[in-house]
Scaffold this active site. Structure first.
Site, mmCIF file in Angstrom:
data_model
loop_
_atom_site.group_PDB
_atom_site.id
_atom_site.type_symbol
_atom_site.label_atom_id
_atom_site.label_comp_id
_atom_site.label_asym_id
_atom_site.label_seq_id
_atom_site.Cartn_x
_atom_site.Cartn_y
_atom_site.Cartn_z
ATOM 1 N N GLU A 190 0.960 -1.013 -0.024
ATOM 2 C CA GLU A 190 0.081 0.108 0.147
ATOM 3 C C GLU A 190 0.922 0.898 -0.019
ATOM 4 O O GLU A 190 1.384 1.334 1.013
ATOM 5 C CB GLU A 190 -0.695 -0.008 1.257
ATOM 6 C CG GLU A 190 -2.057 1.213 1.223
ATOM 7 C CD GLU A 190 -1.421 2.240 1.840
ATOM 8 O OE1 GLU A 190 -1.298 3.149 0.823
ATOM 9 O OE2 GLU A 190 -1.565 2.587 3.015
ATOM 10 N N CYS B 188 -2.759 8.454 4.280
ATOM 11 C CA CYS B 188 -2.816 8.153 2.910
ATOM 12 C C CYS B 188 -4.115 8.238 2.364
ATOM 13 O O CYS B 188 -3.936 8.510 1.021
ATOM 14 C CB CYS B 188 -2.340 6.681 2.725
ATOM 15 S SG CYS B 188 -3.121 5.418 3.650
#
Length: 469
Positions: A243, A277
Site C-alpha cells: 500500500e 494516505c
C-alpha cells in the site's frame, strides 16, 4: 516548543525514540543489524511450524485475548501513540479502538475462511471425483509498517498473518517502534509462542535483508512509492503486497448536504496532521457553490487548534519531525510559485505545521501530482461533472476518492468512473472500516488489506481431489 530535529538515533545496540512535539526522549528499543537476519529467519522458521500446527480455534483464542489486553490497556497504548507519533490523544484513542476491532475481526477470520468445495462434476469426465480446497499458510512473512498509524497498521498485518497460521518478521518504522513492541508483547501474553512474531527494529539495510531473505514467502509493505519500487527489485521469487499512498480527490456537487460536507472535508484533510494516505488532498467544488464552500472551509480550518497532542482540545498535533514539516513547507512554496493562492496556514513552528488551504488550478506543482502526507489541501472549482471526473483521475496514486451529492445516479456514475481503490459517497475520502478491502489502483498499491482480504493474500489454496471410481 522545541521540536526534535533528530527523531531517531542508533547508539550502539539501541534505537532511541523522541517525541515529535517537544523533542523529549520517549523510550528505546533494541536495534537489529542486517547481519542478524539469518538467525532471525531460523527462529521464524521454527515459529512458522508452531503457528501452522495450531488449530484454528487456538489461533482465534489468542487473537481474542490479545484484543482484550489492548482494550484493558487502552490508555497506555493511546499515550504511547501520542508520545512517539504525535497524534492527538483523541485520535490515538480511536486508533486503539480500531486495533481492538482489527484483532477481533482476525479472530473471526481464523475460524471461518477455511476454503470451499470444488464442483469437479461440473466438467464432463470428472463425475466420479469430488473434493475441496483449503487455505494454507504461506510460512514466513516480512511485514514493514509506517509511522502514521503505529498500532493499527501493525495489527492489520499481524492479525491476518496469525489467523492464517504464519510467522512474521515485523519491521516497524524506526520513528515509532514502541507501539508495535507493545502489541507484540500483548500477543505473547495472550499465549502466542515467542518465535511466531519476531520484531526487528533497524534501518534500511535491515529492511533490505528482511525482504531479500530466501525463506520469506511474502513481503507486506505499507509506505512510500520509492521504497516500494526498491522492494520489488530485491524481493526475488516471493509474494509482494503493498500500500503505497494516494492523492485523494473529493468532489463536491451543488446538491450536497452543505454543512455536513464542509465538516467532513475539513476532518478528512487535517486528521492526524494530514499524515494519512487517504486524507482529502484535492477538493473539487462545483463553481456554483465554490465561494460559499471556500469561505466556510477556511473558517473551520482557522478554528482548528494546533499544539500539544496530549491536550484534549488539540485538533492538530505535530508532524512526525521538523524535517517533514520543512519538506511540506517547500512543497507549498512550489505550489504558490506555480500559481496557487494561499488562503490560510503555511506557518511552521518546529514540527508543527498549521493547517494550510490553497486554491487554484496549479496542475504543474508537486502538491497536485504527489502525495502531500501533511495538513495541506487544495481547493479547485469545476464547471461540469465531466471536468470533475477528469480532475479526480489526474493522479498516478489512487487509493480513495470521495463525492458529496444527493443524486444517487450521479453518485453511482462517479463510483464507476473514478479510478480508485475505493469511492466514498457522502463521506470524505479518509473513511475506512477495517473489514473492507483496502488498496489502490494505478501505482497506489499491489494487493489488498482489510482483514479478510489480507488473510487471503497471506494464505494459499491447497486442492484435495478424491477419485471414487
Amino acid at each position: 516548543m522545541a521540536a526534535a530535529e533528530l527523531r531517531v538515533s542508533a547508539i550502539q545496540d539501541e534505537i532511541k525514540v523522541f517525541n515529535p512535539y517537544d523533542g523529549s526522549h520517549v523510550g528505546s528499543i533494541a536495534a537489529t543489524e542486517a547481519q542478524q537476519v539469518a538467525a532471525l529467519v531460523d527462529r521464524a522458521r521454527r515459529g512458522a511450524a508452531r503457528s501452522r500446527a495450531m488449530p484454528r480455534h487456538q489461533r482465534a483464542d489468542i487473537l481474542e485475548k490479545a484484543a482484550a489486553i489492548v482494550q484493558e490497556q487502552s490508555g497506555a497504548f493511546a499515550r504511547t501513540i501520542v508520545l512517539e507519533a504525535g497524534k492527538t490523544i483523541r485520535q490515538a484513542r480511536k486508533e486503539v479502538s480500531r486495533c481492538v476491532n482489527t484483532l477481533k475481526l482476525s479472530a473471526e477470520e481464523a475460524k471461518r475462511n477455511a476454503g470451499e468445495v470444488v464442483p469437479f462434476d461440473a466438467y464432463a469426465g470428472s463425475e466420479i471425483r469430488q473434493g475441496w480446497f483449503t487455505r494454507e499458510p504461506l510460512g514466513i512473512i516480512t511485514a514493514i509498517t509506517p509511522y502514521n498509524d503505529p498500532l493499527n497498521l501493525v495489527a492489520h498485518k499481524l492479525g491476518p498473518a496469525i489467523a492464517g497460521g504464519n510467522a512474521v518478521l515485523l519491521k516497524p518504522s524506526e520513528l515509532t517502534p514502541l507501539s508495535a513492541a507493545n502489541l507484540v508483547s500483548a500477543f505473547v501474553k495472550a499465549g502466542l509462542p515467542e518465535d511466531v512474531i519476531i520484531l526487528a527494529a533497524g534501518n534500511a539495510d535491515l529492511s533490505r535483508a528482511l525482504v531479500a531473505a530466501r525463506d520469506v514467502r511474502m513481503v507486506s509493505f505499507t509506505g512510500g512509492f520509492a521504497t516500494g519500487e526498491a522492494i520489488t527489485r530485491i524481493a526475488g521469487l516471493k509474494k509482494v503486497a503493498m500500500e503505497l499512498g494516494g492523492n485523494a480527490p473529493v468532489i463536491v456537487m451543488p446538491d450536497c448536504d452543505f454543512h455536513k460536507t464542509v465538516e467532513s472535508c475539513v476532518s478528512g484533510a487535517f486528521w492526524a496532521a494530514g499524515q494519512n494516505c487517504i486524507g482529502a488532498q484535492r477538493i473539487l467544488v462545483h463553481q456554483s457553490i465554490y465561494e460559499r464552500f471556500r469561505s466556510e472551509f477556511v473558517a473551520q480550518t482557522l478554528a482548528l487548534k494546533s499544539g500539544d497532542p496530549l491536550l484534549e482540545d488539540t485538533d492538530v498535533g505535530p508532524m512526525i519531525s521538523t524535517k517533514a514539516a520543512l519538506h511540506i513547507e517547500a512543497v507549498v512554496e512550489d505550489a504558490i510559485a506555480n500559481g496557487a493562492t494561499l488562503l490560510c496556514g503555511h506557518r511552521r513552528e518546529g514540527s508543527l505545521y498549521r493547517p494550510t488551504v490553497l486554491e487554484g488550478r496549479a496542475f504543474g506543482c508537486r502538491l497536485w501530482k504527489e502525495e502531500a502526507f501533511a495538513p495541506v489541501v487544495m481547493l479547485v472549482p469545476f464547471m461540469s461533472f465531466e471536468d470533475a471526473i477528469d480532475l479526480a483521475n489526474d493522479t498516478d496514486y489512487s487509493l480513495h476518492a470521495g463525492i458529496f451529492t444527493n443524486d444517487l445516479n450521479l453518485a453511482v456514475e462517479a463510483a464507476r468512473r473514478i479510478d480508485a481503490g475505493g469511492v466514498m459517497i457522502n463521506d470524505s475520502s479518509d473513511y475506512r472500516f477495517d473489514a473492507m478491502p483496502f488498496g489502490g489502483s494505478k501505482y497506489g498499491s499491489m494487493g489488498r488489506e482489510g482483514v479478510r482480504f489480507a488473510f487471503e493474500e497471506m494464505t494459499q489454496p491447497k486442492v484435495v481431489c478424491i477419485n471414487r471410481g
